[in-house]
Design an enzyme around this catalytic site. Structure first.
Site, PDB file in Angstrom:
ATOM      1  N   PHE A 204       1.951  10.100   2.739  1.00  8.72           N
ATOM      2  CA  PHE A 204       3.089  10.250   3.619  1.00  8.72           C
ATOM      3  C   PHE A 204       3.885   8.959   3.817  1.00  8.72           C
ATOM      4  O   PHE A 204       4.872   8.960   4.547  1.00  8.72           O
ATOM      5  CB  PHE A 204       2.635  10.746   4.996  1.00  8.72           C
ATOM      6  CG  PHE A 204       1.955  12.084   4.969  1.00  8.72           C
ATOM      7  CD1 PHE A 204       2.401  13.094   4.144  1.00  8.72           C
ATOM      8  CD2 PHE A 204       0.863  12.331   5.779  1.00  8.72           C
ATOM      9  CE1 PHE A 204       1.782  14.328   4.114  1.00  8.72           C
ATOM     10  CE2 PHE A 204       0.234  13.555   5.764  1.00  8.72           C
ATOM     11  CZ  PHE A 204       0.692  14.567   4.925  1.00  8.72           C
TER      12      PHE A 204
ATOM     13  N   VAL B 162       3.671   1.119   2.687  1.00  9.25           N
ATOM     14  CA  VAL B 162       3.465   0.031   3.636  1.00  9.25           C
ATOM     15  C   VAL B 162       3.946  -1.269   2.999  1.00  9.25           C
ATOM     16  O   VAL B 162       3.560  -1.604   1.875  1.00  9.25           O
ATOM     17  CB  VAL B 162       1.984  -0.091   4.050  1.00  9.25           C
ATOM     18  CG1 VAL B 162       1.821  -1.203   5.082  1.00  9.25           C
ATOM     19  CG2 VAL B 162       1.472   1.235   4.605  1.00  9.25           C
TER      20      VAL B 162
ATOM     21  N   GLY C 167       0.819  -1.205   0.000  1.00  4.40           N
ATOM     22  CA  GLY C 167       0.000   0.000   0.000  1.00  4.40           C
ATOM     23  C   GLY C 167       0.847   1.247   0.000  1.00  4.40           C
ATOM     24  O   GLY C 167       2.004   1.246   0.432  1.00  4.40           O
TER      25      GLY C 167
ATOM     26  N   ASP D 151      -9.321  10.836   9.228  1.00  2.17           N
ATOM     27  CA  ASP D 151      -9.181  10.312   7.859  1.00  2.17           C
ATOM     28  C   ASP D 151      -9.825   8.945   7.743  1.00  2.17           C
ATOM     29  O   ASP D 151      -9.223   7.994   7.247  1.00  2.17           O
ATOM     30  CB  ASP D 151      -7.706  10.239   7.471  1.00  2.17           C
ATOM     31  CG  ASP D 151      -7.501  10.136   5.959  1.00  2.17           C
ATOM     32  OD1 ASP D 151      -8.446  10.470   5.210  1.00  2.17           O
ATOM     33  OD2 ASP D 151      -6.408   9.734   5.535  1.00  2.17           O
TER      34      ASP D 151
END
Length: 1005
Positions: free
Chosen positions: A722, A725, A718, A843
């Site tokens: 920022f 992953v 992913g 978020d």
């Protein structure tokens, strides 16, 4: 010229098919008994129809062969004289394929009915050749493309049903030529271009149904030309403007629905005098204003009145005594408080003549006043009574017990006081009772035990006192009981704890209960949540509690329990939360607490535990447990700053230890000097970290590099603004996968995101929050700053993947989706209401909701989180606030992040999970949004917006209805959470309860 070409083409087409047919007849030696050659054309047309069918699960077309005359084929009717096909009727046969254009050769056809199959492709324009056609049913298929313009050539067409397909484009102008058309049913398609004014020329129209099309535009005044109209349905069509007054002159109108649009203006005061035949009036979900006209009282045939979710205001003055046939009244979410009134509820008196009333929903109407005794005079057929979230005061009339047909009673969030009437026990069909958030006092009546069908009972946040009635043990279907925040005393009745049906929650906290936990609690083997905190309970913990093996949350804090934690509790391996703080427990911390893999939060603080604190399992994560206020504990994690455990050996062992210290002291001094110099060298190249980030510095850059095979693309799972992953395996983690989030520190805001996430994880722990394993704040091999967070790996990926990835071979079913939403709501409720510091996630979206091996949802990514009341991560008006489509509108206007903003994001998330549509989908333009899309579908058409993969309705009518009721309820939650006005959004704690109620209903079905 085009007409001549069509005739020539048709002539040669028929000649060629005739020759082909004769050849087949000769080859098969079959005979088709005919009076002339024309019915061979019918025969060939039917064979062509069959050839386009790819699936025939019921083998309805097996009889379509040369062994039988085609007039004897299934679904075929012929005229007696010419033996020509007059009816082709194949409804609900599971047929798949396309519709052959040669059907247009069945020139004697009067009826073509293919409803409820799976025909695909376009509707053949050759149907325009069927000049004798009167009835055309193509509804509930998968037809696409436009409505053929030459259907206007079917000059005898009376009934045209194209509903529940995928038809696009606009209604062709040629439709106005169908002078005999009485029924036009085109709902649930993708038609645009508005409702055209030229349709008013079809003065024969009796039924017009265009619901759930994204038409847009306003309602044309020419609809008033339909003097024979009896049904008008255009709900969910994105219509704007006011309702033309000409429509209110259609005196034959029986069913009138414009629900879920954006209609404005007020209703004419004479509506009830003009529409005297009205039986069905549905205008909910618009922006209508003004008073509800008193003249509605004159619609004496009215059965359904749904005006909820508008902006109606002023006193309710409809005289319901004249509406003797009414069965459903929904007026909720309007402002029906009369200016200067102190008693808005007098209209209840006029409902006594409505003997068939089933539903009365008046929630959030801003009613002020007392509930009159006449409430007990309502229909014995009444099943649902909703008066919650108003300002009703005074006592609850004992006459409420006369409503023997009630299954659902909501009087929560009012100002009722006095005793709960004992007559409540007469409501023996009741399944849901909500009296929470009132001022009820006195005892809980024993007669509640007569409610043998009760599933949920909410009496929390009142002033109830006395004992919990043992008669609750008679409620054999009770699966959820909430009595917290009252003044109840006495012992917990063992009869209550012997209810095997009690599976969801038992909430008795914040009362004055005394005694010990009865051993009878072992009967609650399927209970998920038990909260006995902040009472006066005492004694030791019964070993029988260990038999409640389904517990996921156990709260015993704030009591006077003593003794050791019994070893029998080791069987509660599924616990996610255990809080036994503020008691008098003693002894050592049991080792089995460190072996529970599911335990995410453990609170042992303010007891009298002694000895060594373990460092495994939950004890390996300082943010996941608390042992404060236990002065005799030692060792454990360094961050706990506990004293070292004392040596237990004899005195003569001190000398060797002293000698050892003398030997290694110089070496240790040298090592410390080196470490000091190294730290001093790096100090200028590394930013100082907050206490939160220092706490996470546990693994090295090299370990993470190795774990991810050099941060290889193959392990990338992913990416975000920022961070990236990766999936990896740490050497120290028993070959278990972890998710490693590497910050892109070159991106502006990344460092701040890291600090925010570290600080958030220091303050939270919950079974529905992503579990952090460790962190790294270091430098890479080139000397660049490096920061990463290591999380527990979620093998089932994100909710976004399940909803939108083509790689997923299976899809989430309805129960899985609602369970996920319940998990997310629980996490938000924890962050907003149950943390020491309120945390705003900031978020919330499907890609940040991750699923473990058991499909339990975990909220992750706190990079934009904000801790209210702290100086950390204070967002400016120009900062990043959420993701487009999920962020609430006030953030775009510069407002600070708030918990109610998270609720908006949750509402959009819910609607996406249930509908399968992203808020940024291409269909959402020109004023249409995901919120409006769902809002317009409420009640009548909610099934049409549900993701096809989410649900397959059971075929029994009763089950289908119950499932649809659940879908309506859940869509309403999403709509109420995602309204633009922050104060009007649903509270997250109410969302949790509502989602649990919906899950309970679905599990019963």
């Amino acid at each position: 010229m085009k007409s001549l070409q069509a005739i020539i083409f048709s002539f040669f087409s028929r000649i060629s098919f005739l020759c082909y047919g004769l050849a087949i007849i000769c080859l098969t030696s079959a005979t088709v008994s005919t009076s002339n050659g024309s019915n061979v054309t019918d025969y060939l047309a039917l064979l062509s129809f069959k050839s386009k069918i790819t699936q025939d699960p019921y083998q309805v077309l097996t009889s379509w062969n040369h062994s039988f005359h085609f007039c004897d084929w299934s679904g075929i009717s012929c005229g007696k004289r010419h033996k020509r096909v007059t009816v082709l009727w194949l409804d609900s046969q599971g047929l798949e394929g396309s519709l052959s254009p040669h059907v247009g050769n069945l020139s004697f056809l009067r009826m073509l009915s293919l409803s409820n199959n799976s025909f695909q492709g376009t509707i053949p324009h050759e149907l325009g050749h069927l000049s004798r056609l009167r009835i055309l049913y193509l509804d509930e298929n998968k037809f696409s493309g436009i409505i053929p313009t030459n259907l206007s050539s079917c000059s005898n067409l009376e009934v045209l049903w194209l509903a529940h397909n995928k038809i696009v484009g606009s209604i062709p102008k040629e439709m106005s030529l169908l002078s005999k058309l009485t029924d036009l049913v085109i709902n649930n398609n993708k038609l645009t271009g508005g409702i055209p004014s030229f349709l008013g020329n079809v003065t024969s129209m009796e039924v017009f149904s265009a619901t759930r099309n994204p038409f847009g535009g306003s309602i044309p005044d020419t609809m008033g030309h339909w003097k024979s109209l009896t049904e008008f349905h255009s709900g969910g069509c994105n219509l704007y403007g006011s309702i033309p007054h000409s429509i209110f002159n259609l005196s034959l109108l029986v069913n009138f629905s414009l629900a879920g649009n954006h209609l404005t203006g007020s209703l004419p005061s004479e509506i009830g005098n003009q529409l005297l035949n009205l039986e069905f009036l549905q205008l909910w979900g618009n922006e209508l204003t003004g008073v509800l006209p008193p003249s509605i009282s004159n619609c004496s045939k009215l059965g359904l009145l749904e005006m909820d979710n508008n902006n109606f205001s002023g006193k309710l003055t409809i005289d319901f005594s004249k509406l003797r046939d009414i069965y459903s009244i929904s007026l909720h979410n309007n402002n029906l408080h009369g200016p200067g009134e102190v008693d808005d509820m007098r209209f209840i008196d006029s409902l006594k003549n409505c003997t068939g009333l089933v539903d009365l929903v008046l929630v959030s109407c801003n009613f002020i006043g007392v509930l009159p005794i006449s409430i007990g005079n309502l229909s014995d057929q009444l099943q649902l009574l909703g008066l919650g979230d108003n300002q009703l005061f005074g006592s609850l009339p004992s006459s409420i017990g006369n409503l023997a047909g009630l299954t659902y009673l909501d009087l929560g969030s009012n100002r009722f006081k006095g005793k709960i009437p004992t007559t409540i026990g007469k409501l023996q069909k009741l399944q849901y009772l909500n009296l929470n958030n009132n001022l009820f006092s006195g005892p809980i009546p024993d007669t509640i035990g007569n409610l043998s069908l009760l599933n949920k009972l909410y009496l929390y946040s009142n002033k109830l006192e006395g004992h919990i009635p043992s008669s609750l043990g008679n409620c054999k279907q009770l699966n959820g009981l909430s009595l917290f925040d009252n003044r109840l005393s006495g012992k917990i009745p063992k009869q209550l704890l012997q209810l095997p049906s009690l599976t969801n929650f038992l909430q008795l906290s914040y009362n004055n209960l005394s005694g010990s936990i009865p051993s009878a609690i072992k009967s609650l083997k399927m209970l998920s949540g038990l909260d006995l905190s902040y009472n006066n309970l005492s004694g030791t913990i019964t070993s029988s509690l260990g038999e409640c093996i389904s517990l996921t949350e156990l709260y015993l804090s704030g009591n006077r329990f003593e003794g050791i934690i019994p070893s029998s509790l080791s069987s509660l391996g599924g616990l996610g939360v255990l809080d036994i703080s503020v008691n008098n427990f003693s002894g050592r911390i049991p080792q089995f607490l460190g072996k529970w893999k599911s335990l995410e939060y453990l609170n042992l603080s303010f007891n009298d535990f002694e000895g060594e604190v373990p460092v495994v399992g939950v004890f390996a994560n300082a943010s996941a447990f608390s042992v404060r206020g236990n002065n005799r504990l030692c060792d454990g994690l360094v961050t706990l700053e506990l004293p070292k455990c004392k040596e237990t050996g004899s005195k003569n062992k001190r000398f060797p230890f002293f000698i050892l210290v003398i030997v290694i002291a110089p070496t240790l001094l040298i090592v410390l000097c080196c470490v000091y110099l190294l730290c001093k060298k790096k100090r200028n190249s590394q930013q100082s970290q907050s206490s939160g980030s220092e706490w996470f510095m546990k693994v090295s850059y090299g370990q993470l590099l190795k774990a991810t095979d050099g941060f290889s693309v193959a392990n990338l799972i992913g990416e975000g603004a920022f961070s990236c992953v990766y999936k990896g395996i740490l050497d120290s983690d028993d070959d278990k996968f972890v998710a490693i989030k590497v910050l892109r520190l070159q991106n502006r805001g990344a460092h701040k995101s890291f600090l925010a996430e570290c600080e958030a994880w220091r303050n939270i722990r919950h079974r529905n929050l992503l579990k952090i394993v460790t962190s790294c704040s270091s430098v890479d091999f080139q000397g660049n700053d490096f920061k990463a967070l290591v999380y527990e790996f979620m093998p089932n990926g994100s909710v976004h993947d399940w909803l939108h990835s083509s790689a997923k071979t299976s899809k989430l079913n309805l129960l899985q989706r609602i369970n996920i939403l319940r998990d997310v709501a629980n996490a938000l409720d924890y962050l907003h209401n149950r943390c020491q510091t309120t945390i705003v996630h900031g978020d919330l979206k499907p890609s940040n909701i991750l699923l473990d091996a058991d499909m339990v949802a975990h909220v992750g990514d706190f990079g934009l989180a904000r801790l209210l009341g702290t100086n950390l991560n204070q967002n400016s008006s120009t900062g990043v606030k959420g993701t487009i489509g999920y962020a609430p509108p006030e953030y775009g206007l510069g407002s600070e992040m708030t918990s109610i903003g998270d609720v908006y994001s949750f509402g959009i998330l819910l609607l996406e999970v249930i509908t399968g549509k992203k808020p940024t989908d291409d269909m959402f333009n020109d004023g249409l949004s995901l919120h409006k899309f769902a809002y317009m579908a409420l009640q009548d058409h909610v099934i049409d917006v549900i993701d096809d993969d989410a649900i397959v309705l059971q075929r029994t009518e009763a089950n289908a209805k119950k499932v649809e009721e659940c879908l309506v309820a859940i869509i309403k939650i999403g709509v109420l959470c995602s309204v633009d006005s922050p104060p009007q959004r649903m509270k997250i704690e109410i969302v949790v309860n509502e989602l649990q109620r919906i899950l309970d209903m679905l599990q019963i079905i």
